[in-house]
Scaffold this motif. Structure first.
Motif, mmCIF file in Angstrom:
data_model
loop_
_atom_site.group_PDB
_atom_site.id
_atom_site.type_symbol
_atom_site.label_atom_id
_atom_site.label_comp_id
_atom_site.label_asym_id
_atom_site.label_seq_id
_atom_site.Cartn_x
_atom_site.Cartn_y
_atom_site.Cartn_z
ATOM 1 N N ARG A 146 -6.963 -1.881 -6.579
ATOM 2 C CA ARG A 146 -8.352 -1.436 -6.426
ATOM 3 C C ARG A 146 -8.426 -0.132 -5.630
ATOM 4 N N ARG A 147 -7.674 -0.063 -4.536
ATOM 5 C CA ARG A 147 -7.709 1.143 -3.690
ATOM 6 C C ARG A 147 -7.137 2.358 -4.404
ATOM 7 N N HIS A 148 -6.066 2.137 -5.162
ATOM 8 C CA HIS A 148 -5.334 3.269 -5.741
ATOM 9 C C HIS A 148 -5.605 3.465 -7.231
ATOM 10 N N ASP A 149 -6.481 2.648 -7.809
ATOM 11 C CA ASP A 149 -6.794 2.714 -9.238
ATOM 12 C C ASP A 149 -5.508 2.662 -10.069
ATOM 13 N N THR A 150 -4.686 1.674 -9.786
ATOM 14 C CA THR A 150 -3.396 1.520 -10.441
ATOM 15 C C THR A 150 -3.481 0.469 -11.535
ATOM 16 N N ALA A 153 -4.646 -3.579 -3.551
ATOM 17 C CA ALA A 153 -3.965 -2.286 -3.625
ATOM 18 C C ALA A 153 -4.287 -1.579 -4.940
ATOM 19 N N ASP A 213 0.821 -1.212 0.000
ATOM 20 C CA ASP A 213 0.000 0.000 0.000
ATOM 21 C C ASP A 213 0.856 1.264 0.000
ATOM 22 N N GLU A 214 2.056 1.188 0.545
ATOM 23 C CA GLU A 214 2.972 2.325 0.511
ATOM 24 C C GLU A 214 3.555 2.541 -0.884
ATOM 25 N N ASP A 267 3.009 4.436 -11.616
ATOM 26 C CA ASP A 267 1.909 4.571 -12.566
ATOM 27 C C ASP A 267 1.318 3.223 -12.977
ATOM 28 N N PHE A 318 2.285 1.503 -4.015
ATOM 29 C CA PHE A 318 1.400 1.732 -5.158
ATOM 30 C C PHE A 318 1.213 3.216 -5.502
ATOM 31 N N PRO A 319 1.072 4.126 -4.537
ATOM 32 C CA PRO A 319 0.889 5.533 -4.912
ATOM 33 C C PRO A 319 2.110 6.166 -5.563
ATOM 34 N N THR A 320 3.264 5.502 -5.501
ATOM 35 C CA THR A 320 4.492 6.077 -6.059
ATOM 36 C C THR A 320 4.728 5.675 -7.513
#
Length: 332
Positions: A110-114, A108, A66-67, A73, A69-71
């Motif tokens: 799903r949460r971050h739309d990655t 993850a 989870d840490e 694309d 995935f936001p970093t």
């Protein structure tokens, strides 16, 4: 510039993909790898520090995932327990990594739309008869034979369910058998090459009639990059290179290329549930995404692979004695 997270990027196919991406694009790559026996940091030597980051960790660690995935694309998911013999000896790690690990990544995404691309295998389809003219297609029903292939089939189905139920932006590819640099010596081709280098007679399961559809790891990498760039969300693409060879012919080619008598190998007890034949129909990838393999000459690709293992004994030697001891304990 795209930032990619590559799971299992210190393994065989994953490390080849990382090298391919960094050599052929301007993307940045973060590798997440647990560094089990099959992961080797030496496979990632020489990569540009300004575009490459390594994180040691487990894909089943939801907090770490989870840490990360936001970093990035997009995520390319190679991490898997993948050796059939090991799955027959101890199936549990295959469930932990291939099922729970994939589930963790999907949640993850799903949460971050990655965007996520899931790497799978042709072994999920089971096998074909040796005289069957058919090949696997994207519509072939799943019929896995081993704990390894059944957990990969399960992970594929999870991806499809998360696309349909939760709108996760994912694609899947099922590839035929890979060969090339950085492959762990427990696997068929590098085991035989390193046996010859060490003066050990190669080992062939049963009569050696089992057929595999071989593709160079760099061709696999270029296909995955093409799917990541142009693949349709929710679709599955089969990756192959028309490389069908039976195991006997492969062993004899290795011996010949290494200056040995083509018959200088031993037959050993066949693997339980050993699939007869794999063959990939990659028409969809060719016609819809315009992809073509580069390495069409199997003999030339094998010669280059042999040269790589000869030149990199420091890479494979630390694992060799343990691998041979494992097989010796099973009469193989």
């Amino acid at each position: 510039m795209t930032r990619l997270l590559v799971t299992g990027g210190a393994g065989f196919i994953g490390s080849n993909f990382v090298h391919h991406v960094l050599e052929n694009t301007d993307h940045e790559v973060t590798v997440l790898d647990k560094l089990t026996y099959a992961g080797n940091l030496a496979s990632l030597d020489g990569l540009p520090e300004n575009r490459f980051t390594f994180v040691k960790g487990d894909i089943a660690d939801a907090e770490l995932v989870d840490e990360l995935f936001p970093t990035v694309d997009a995520v390319v998911h190679y991490a898997a327990e993948s050796h059939n013999d090991n799955s027959l000896d101890n199936p549990r790690p295959f469930l932990d990594t291939n099922i729970i690990g994939t589930y963790t990544l999907l949640e993850a995404a799903r949460r971050h739309d990655t965007r996520l691309h899931h790497i799978s295998t042709d072994e999920v389809y089971g096998d074909l008869e040796l005289d069957d003219p058919a090949r696997f297609t994207e519509q072939t029903p799943y019929n896995p034979s081993s704990p390894y292939s059944s957990t990969k089939a399960g992970s594929d189905l999870l991806v499809r369910a998360w696309v349909r139920s939760f709108g996760v932006r994912a694609t899947i590819s099922n590839c035929s058998n890979n060969y090339g640099p950085y492959q762990h010596i427990e696997k068929f081709i590098p085991r035989q090459i390193t046996n010859v280098i060490r003066g050990i007679r190669p080992k062939l399961y049963g009569a050696g009639e089992n057929v595999r559809d071989w593709i160079h790891a760099d061709d696999h990498s270029s296909a995955v990059l093409r799917i990541l760039d142009a693949g349709v969300i929710g679709e599955t693409y089969l990756i192959g290179a028309d490389g069908e060879k039976n195991n006997k012919d492969v062993v004899e080619l290795i011996l010949t290329l290494m200056g040995q008598d083509a018959g200088a190998y031993d037959h050993v007890t066949d693997r339980a549930g050993h699939d007869l034949r794999y063959a990939i129909d990659w028409t969809k990838l060719r016609d819809e995404l315009g992809w073509q393999p580069k390495y069409r000459d199997f003999e030339a690709g094998m010669a280059a692979t042999i040269d790589w293992y000869r030149a990199h004994e420091d890479w494979w030697a630390p694992a060799k004695d343990g691998v041979e001891a494992f097989y010796a304990s099973k009469g193989q």
